[in-house]
Design an enzyme around this catalytic site. Structure first.
Site, mmCIF file in Angstrom:
data_model
loop_
_atom_site.group_PDB
_atom_site.id
_atom_site.type_symbol
_atom_site.label_atom_id
_atom_site.label_comp_id
_atom_site.label_asym_id
_atom_site.label_seq_id
_atom_site.Cartn_x
_atom_site.Cartn_y
_atom_site.Cartn_z
ATOM 1 C CG ASP A 9 -2.442 11.343 -14.616
ATOM 2 O OD1 ASP A 9 -2.998 12.330 -14.115
ATOM 3 O OD2 ASP A 9 -1.534 10.701 -14.041
ATOM 4 C CG ASP A 56 -4.631 8.220 -13.182
ATOM 5 O OD1 ASP A 56 -5.111 9.359 -13.073
ATOM 6 O OD2 ASP A 56 -3.404 7.997 -13.221
ATOM 7 C CG ASP A 86 0.955 6.678 -13.415
ATOM 8 O OD1 ASP A 86 0.162 7.641 -13.387
ATOM 9 O OD2 ASP A 86 2.046 6.680 -12.831
#
Length: 345
Positions: free
Chosen positions: A32, A235, A231
């Site tokens: 990410d 996600d 995080d």
């Protein structure tokens, strides 16, 4: 046990033996962008005003609309408003529109803050200002339009610097033969600019928050073993979907709870550590299995009297017991060799 203990010693919390074992099979590492590759602490860099609206008025609308939001972009705007002592007005009818932006009412006026998709949804005319958006995106900045009563009044941009070790970690993963993919909801131009800085070859941009798990699924359908690193709350589904979910320790509780591995130092280099530790542990297990089978393949026939058949001695039970103990001690000693595992720089 030694492998997970060594991981914890290096700031890599591995929740289960299954996670430790699965990590060495990973082919693709999906990262990410915000908060994983980057610091996750964007700062306001550009404030463009259109029409009769002043910079102070635009910041007033922005900060008032975002005052109850915990999004990193909102925090960046609120910090500037605080420094410049810009007063905030009450906000009503606040609505967060996933993957697009927000809509709210400030002082009886409708305020829209978001991307090109949001503006088109509310039929806000962008005109020539779309070129400003593209220009800022090419600089690696995340830009947002601001509309007041569905008239475009401004464009603001924030920049989120990459973490100091991100480029090194990505390079190490690539040296290990792993495919590294950056996942982001940003425009393609912004994503490519960040990817060039971080050294990522493959980028998947424009992904909605609820679409990250689908990206992981698509990779798995292609036969890839995926490790997802993230995080944020959005996600979490992707962390669960991946063969190995890796959460940044400074991230949300939901992400940490959903992950198989937690990086306590919030450093991407620890992803490299986790994979190398898994590889070292599996290598150690295979060594133990080989010697245990080889030892018993040789020892059991002797214990059964094979040597006696050919005129040799019978195996004394005390020697047999000692030999059996040696088998266990040798395997445990080899496992303890993992304690010498060191992080390669």
């Amino acid at each position: 046990m030694v492998g997970t203990g060594k991981g914890a010693e290096n700031g890599v919390l591995i929740k289960s033996g299954q996670a430790l074992e699965a990590t060495h099979l990973v082919d693709v590492v999906v990262l990410d962008k915000t908060g994983t590759i980057t610091e996750g602490k964007p700062s306001l860099t550009d404030v463009l005003t259109f029409g009769d609206v002043t910079r102070e008025e635009l910041l007033h609308l922005l900060a008032s609309s975002e005052q109850h939001s915990e999004h990193p972009l909102a925090i960046a705007i609120l910090e500037v408003a605080k420094v410049e002592a810009i007063p905030l007005a009450p906000v009503t009818d606040f609505q967060a529109i996933s993957g697009k932006g927000i809509a709210a009412h400030v002082e009886m006026q409708e305020v829209l803050i978001g991307n090109e998709s949001l503006m088109r949804q509310y039929q806000v005319e962008l005109g020539e200002h779309i070129s400003d958006l593209i220009s800022l995106s090419h600089q690696g900045k995340t830009a947002m339009f601001v509309a007041l009563d569905r008239q475009l009044v401004g464009l603001v941009a924030v920049a989120d610097p990459i973490k100091k070790n991100s480029r090194e970690a990505i390079a190490e993963l690539q040296k290990m033969g792993l495919e590294v993919v950056m996942l982001t909801g940003d425009r393609e131009e912004t994503a490519q600019a960040i990817a060039r800085e971080a050294g990522v070859d493959q980028v998947i941009a424009g992904v909605f928050p609820d679409g990250k798990a689908d990206v992981v699924k698509d990779l798995q359908v292609q036969g890839e073993k995926v490790a997802m690193v993230g995080d944020g709350i959005n996600d979490a589904p992707a962390l669960v979907q991946a063969e190995v979910g890796i959460a940044i320790g400074s991230g949300t509780d939901v992400a940490i709870d959903s992950a198989d591995i937690v990086l306590m130092h919030s450093d991407l280099l620890d992803v490299v550590t986790a994979i190398r530790l898994s590889q070292a542990t599996i290598k150690n297990i295979k060594e133990n299995l080989f010697w245990a089978f080889a030892y018993n393949t040789l020892g059991i026939p002797i214990a059964m009297g094979l040597l006696y058949v050919f005129g040799g001695p019978l195996l004394n039970p005390m020697l047999a017991g000692l030999a059996m103990s040696f088998s266990s001690v040798s395997v445990v000693t080899n496992a303890l060799c993992l304690r010498r595992f060191k992080i390669k720089s």
